[in-house]
Scaffold this motif. Structure first.
Motif, PDB file in Angstrom:
ATOM      1  N   SER A  26      -5.360   2.451   4.001  1.00 49.69           N
ATOM      2  CA  SER A  26      -5.473   1.882   2.670  1.00 49.69           C
ATOM      3  C   SER A  26      -4.244   1.022   2.400  1.00 49.69           C
ATOM      4  O   SER A  26      -3.114   1.510   2.473  1.00 49.69           O
ATOM      5  CB  SER A  26      -5.596   2.990   1.622  1.00 49.69           C
ATOM      6  OG  SER A  26      -5.742   2.443   0.327  1.00 49.69           O
ATOM      7  N   THR A  29      -2.646  -1.917  -0.399  1.00 47.12           N
ATOM      8  CA  THR A  29      -2.803  -2.443  -1.754  1.00 47.12           C
ATOM      9  C   THR A  29      -2.045  -3.745  -1.915  1.00 47.12           C
ATOM     10  O   THR A  29      -0.929  -3.889  -1.407  1.00 47.12           O
ATOM     11  CB  THR A  29      -2.300  -1.422  -2.785  1.00 47.12           C
ATOM     12  OG1 THR A  29      -3.134  -0.257  -2.721  1.00 47.12           O
ATOM     13  CG2 THR A  29      -2.361  -1.980  -4.205  1.00 47.12           C
ATOM     14  N   THR A  38      -7.426  -3.514  -3.159  1.00 47.74           N
ATOM     15  CA  THR A  38      -7.113  -2.590  -2.069  1.00 47.74           C
ATOM     16  C   THR A  38      -8.061  -2.780  -0.898  1.00 47.74           C
ATOM     17  O   THR A  38      -9.276  -2.891  -1.071  1.00 47.74           O
ATOM     18  CB  THR A  38      -7.195  -1.140  -2.574  1.00 47.74           C
ATOM     19  OG1 THR A  38      -6.197  -0.965  -3.601  1.00 47.74           O
ATOM     20  CG2 THR A  38      -6.948  -0.147  -1.463  1.00 47.74           C
TER      21      THR A  38
END
Length: 126
Positions: free
Chosen positions: A18, A20, A80
């Motif tokens: 992940s 961002t 994201t």
């Protein structure tokens, strides 16, 4: 447009990633913009991963579509990248990018993006 990537520098194979991108001082829903993720593996060229548009619609590279998604948090002006089932070949510098809508363009080419973050290194290794 300023963009700033954040995320883990190291990830394990088969695990999710992940990343961002924060857009300070701007709005990811204002105007008609494309907010994209782009990566560059070591020794290779830039690869467009996908985008989320100001309207909320998203589109992905066919080669990565099955394990990639891009979402957003409009309250934080962030979007994201989620990438599943990581492979060592996903090791790369990951950039977020932005561009305004321009008629007759698809926003699926790296060179179409006018604003970039500095990039964040992601290494996939056990």
């Amino acid at each position: 447009v300023q963009l700033q990537e954040s995320g883990p520098g190291l990830a394990k194979p088969s695990q999710p990633l992940s990343l961002t991108c924060t857009v300070p001082g701007g709005s990811i829903t204002a105007n008609d913009y494309f907010w994209a993720w782009i990566r560059q593996p070591p020794g290779k060229g830039l690869e467009w991963i996908g985008y989320i548009r100001s309207s909320g619609t998203s589109y992905y590279s066919p080669s990565l579509r099955s394990r990639t998604s891009i979402s957003r948090d409009t309250s934080k002006n962030q979007f994201t990248l989620q990438m599943n089932n990581l492979e060592p070949g996903d090791t790369a510098v990951y950039h977020c990018g932005a561009r305004p809508y321009l008629r007759y363009t698809l926003s699926t080419q790296v060179e179409e993006y006018t604003d970039w973050g500095q990039g964040t290194q992601v290494t996939v290794s056990s």
